[in-house]
Design an enzyme around this catalytic site. Structure first.
Site, PDB file in Angstrom:
ATOM      1  N   HIS A  79       0.841  -1.210   0.000  1.00 36.44           N
ATOM      2  CA  HIS A  79       0.000   0.000   0.000  1.00 36.44           C
ATOM      3  C   HIS A  79       0.875   1.259   0.000  1.00 36.44           C
ATOM      4  O   HIS A  79       0.698   2.156  -0.838  1.00 36.44           O
ATOM      5  CB  HIS A  79      -0.913  -0.016   1.233  1.00 36.44           C
ATOM      6  CG  HIS A  79      -1.796   1.189   1.350  1.00 36.44           C
ATOM      7  ND1 HIS A  79      -3.105   1.195   0.955  1.00 36.44           N
ATOM      8  CD2 HIS A  79      -1.550   2.450   1.820  1.00 36.44           C
ATOM      9  CE1 HIS A  79      -3.633   2.383   1.169  1.00 36.44           C
ATOM     10  NE2 HIS A  79      -2.702   3.169   1.708  1.00 36.44           N
ATOM     11  N   GLU A  80       1.821   1.305   0.932  1.00 35.93           N
ATOM     12  CA  GLU A  80       2.680   2.486   1.020  1.00 35.93           C
ATOM     13  C   GLU A  80       3.632   2.573  -0.170  1.00 35.93           C
ATOM     14  O   GLU A  80       3.986   3.674  -0.603  1.00 35.93           O
ATOM     15  CB  GLU A  80       3.474   2.453   2.328  1.00 35.93           C
ATOM     16  CG  GLU A  80       2.624   2.455   3.588  1.00 35.93           C
ATOM     17  CD  GLU A  80       1.627   3.603   3.646  1.00 35.93           C
ATOM     18  OE1 GLU A  80       1.887   4.669   3.018  1.00 35.93           O
ATOM     19  OE2 GLU A  80       0.579   3.445   4.298  1.00 35.93           O
ATOM     20  N   HIS A  90       1.971   4.591  -2.873  1.00 31.41           N
ATOM     21  CA  HIS A  90       2.140   6.038  -2.662  1.00 31.41           C
ATOM     22  C   HIS A  90       3.556   6.468  -3.021  1.00 31.41           C
ATOM     23  O   HIS A  90       3.754   7.483  -3.715  1.00 31.41           O
ATOM     24  CB  HIS A  90       1.872   6.384  -1.188  1.00 31.41           C
ATOM     25  CG  HIS A  90       0.457   6.173  -0.743  1.00 31.41           C
ATOM     26  ND1 HIS A  90      -0.625   6.560  -1.491  1.00 31.41           N
ATOM     27  CD2 HIS A  90      -0.041   5.626   0.406  1.00 31.41           C
ATOM     28  CE1 HIS A  90      -1.731   6.260  -0.839  1.00 31.41           C
ATOM     29  NE2 HIS A  90      -1.407   5.685   0.312  1.00 31.41           N
TER      30      HIS A  90
END
Length: 422
Positions: free
Chosen positions: A20-21, A24
């Site tokens: 998920h990170e 980003h």
């Protein structure tokens, strides 16, 4: 809670939060944004290392993660007009600005700042013994103070300087990577367990240890022929489930086919909160898939999971769920260990896929501090053609973060109370 459960949960957590990170991080770097930190967890640092411009850290509390981008929060270090500093130059450009501990350095120019701009013009002017000197600052220059360093962030490297589209993609990339990971894990699961053959035969896929089914002698891969004289297959599986639920502590006559032999067994569903439970999972015969059928089956499973995730999130945000039904890290660890021990690696992978998908869906909810909220602010900015006051947006996210922390403390307390209560 076992050590194995803790390790499996940690692995799943690191994979799901990490991907998920990384979403980003990757799209921020692609947009030219300076990423200061890539963190898994919150709180004090356990381990960290720096690569290029980004510090990668593992933190104490495993309740999420974040990617800290330049311009999103107040910088830790800065220099101002009137401050005495030391400058280190390389190729006639400032590469280090020492806010302290420069008195005894022989490789620095020491003076008082009379003018400084580290965002646009990238220049700093010093008063050196009554003479003013202006120096160009390298776009990756470091500000040093008390052995801590912070890289400067020119305006074109800050999150807020990018177009709404690039910022929205950077934010959406986190949930998007969770969806991609979920599909990849479901592909692995599908190729492990196979795809339906199309036969209507109703099989016992798994049996929970010490359950009513286990005690009665039912076995994995038994074909369910009839229960209490009624014939069953995949078309009326729901009817069988309803019959079991309605028969707690009542003997039921099961006829199963095992090695082409009909076997009659007496199964007494256990009473669990007033419902009958035998401890089996049912399904139809499976076969090894090819690429096309594997992708198709994974897509179907993901679609069903997505609908279920939406329903769960809807109940959560409409407060249609009891507080003691919510689980935090402790309960997730406990359930993860049970799934692996009871059903094996394939179900553990499927659970990880669902958890990744659920996290992606939850993050798109427009609740303060979640990605959905940030996307909502960007949408408002796109419509009104000017950004919302950053201080007001940060306040909203701060309140949301505080609320999430309170909720996490409460559910963790409930988990521990439930665990020690037995």
């Amino acid at each position: 809670m076992t050590i194995e459960g803790i390790l499996l949960t940690a692995l799943m957590f690191m994979l799901i939060v990490g991907i998920h990170e990384w979403g980003h991080y990757y799209f921020a770097k692609r947009a030219g944004i300076l990423v200061r930190e890539f963190a898994i967890g919150f709180g004090p640092k356990i381990f960290s290392y720096k690569k290029d411009e980004t510090r990668f850290t593992f933190r104490l509390f495993p309740i999420g993660g974040y990617v800290r981008m330049a311009g999103e929060d107040p910088e830790l270090l800065s220099v101002e007009k009137g401050q005495t500093v030391g400058l280190m130059l390389k190729d006639e450009k400032v590469t280090r600005i020492f806010a302290d501990e420069f008195e005894h350095r022989t490789d620095c120019l020491v003076g008082t700042i009379t003018n400084v701009d580290l965002e646009d013009s990238l220049q700093i002017q010093l008063d050196l013994d009554g003479e003013l000197h202006t120096y160009d600052v390298h776009p990756q220059a470091m500000i040093m103070s008390k052995k801590t360093e912070t890289q400067i962030a020119p305006r074109d490297r800050q999150f807020g300087s990018k177009s709404v589209g690039k910022r929205a993609m950077t934010i959406f990339a986190g949930p998007m990577m969770n969806f991609i990971l979920a599909f990849a894990l479901l592909l692995v699961f599908t190729f492990m367990v196979g795809v339906p053959t199309g036969e209507k035969t109703l099989l016992i896929n798994d049996i929970t240890a010490d359950s009513a089914a286990d005690e009665a002698g039912l076995q994995k891969n038994d074909v369910i022929s009839s229960v209490n004289g009624e014939q069953f297959n995949t078309e009326n599986e729901v009817t069988l489930r309803e019959m079991i639920i309605a028969s707690p502590e009542q003997e039921m006559e099961w006829v199963v086919i095992r090695n082409e032999q009909a076997i009659t067994l007496t199964v007494t569903p256990k009473d669990v909160d007033g419902n009958g439970l035998v401890g089996i999972t049912m399904g139809q015969p499976m076969k090894t898939p090819d690429i096309i059928s594997g992708v198709q089956q994974s897509a179907i499973t993901m679609g069903n999971m997505f609908k279920f995730s939406l329903e769960q999130v809807r109940e959560l945000i409409t407060f249609n769920v009891k507080l003691d039904e919510l689980g935090g890290p402790v309960r997730i660890t406990e359930e993860t260990g049970k799934i692996y021990e009871t059903y094996g690696l394939d179900r553990y992978i499927m659970f990880a896929a669902f958890f990744s998908l659920w996290l992606g869906v939850l993050n798109l909810v427009p609740f303060p501090v979640l990605d959905g909220s940030r996307l909502l602010f960007l949408g408002i900015e796109a419509v009104r053609r000017k950004p919302i006051d950053p201080s007001k947006e940060n306040l909203v996210h701060l309140i949301g973060f505080a609320m999430l922390m309170v909720l996490m403390i409460v559910v963790t307390y409930n988990d521990l109370f439930r665990l020690f209560k037995g």
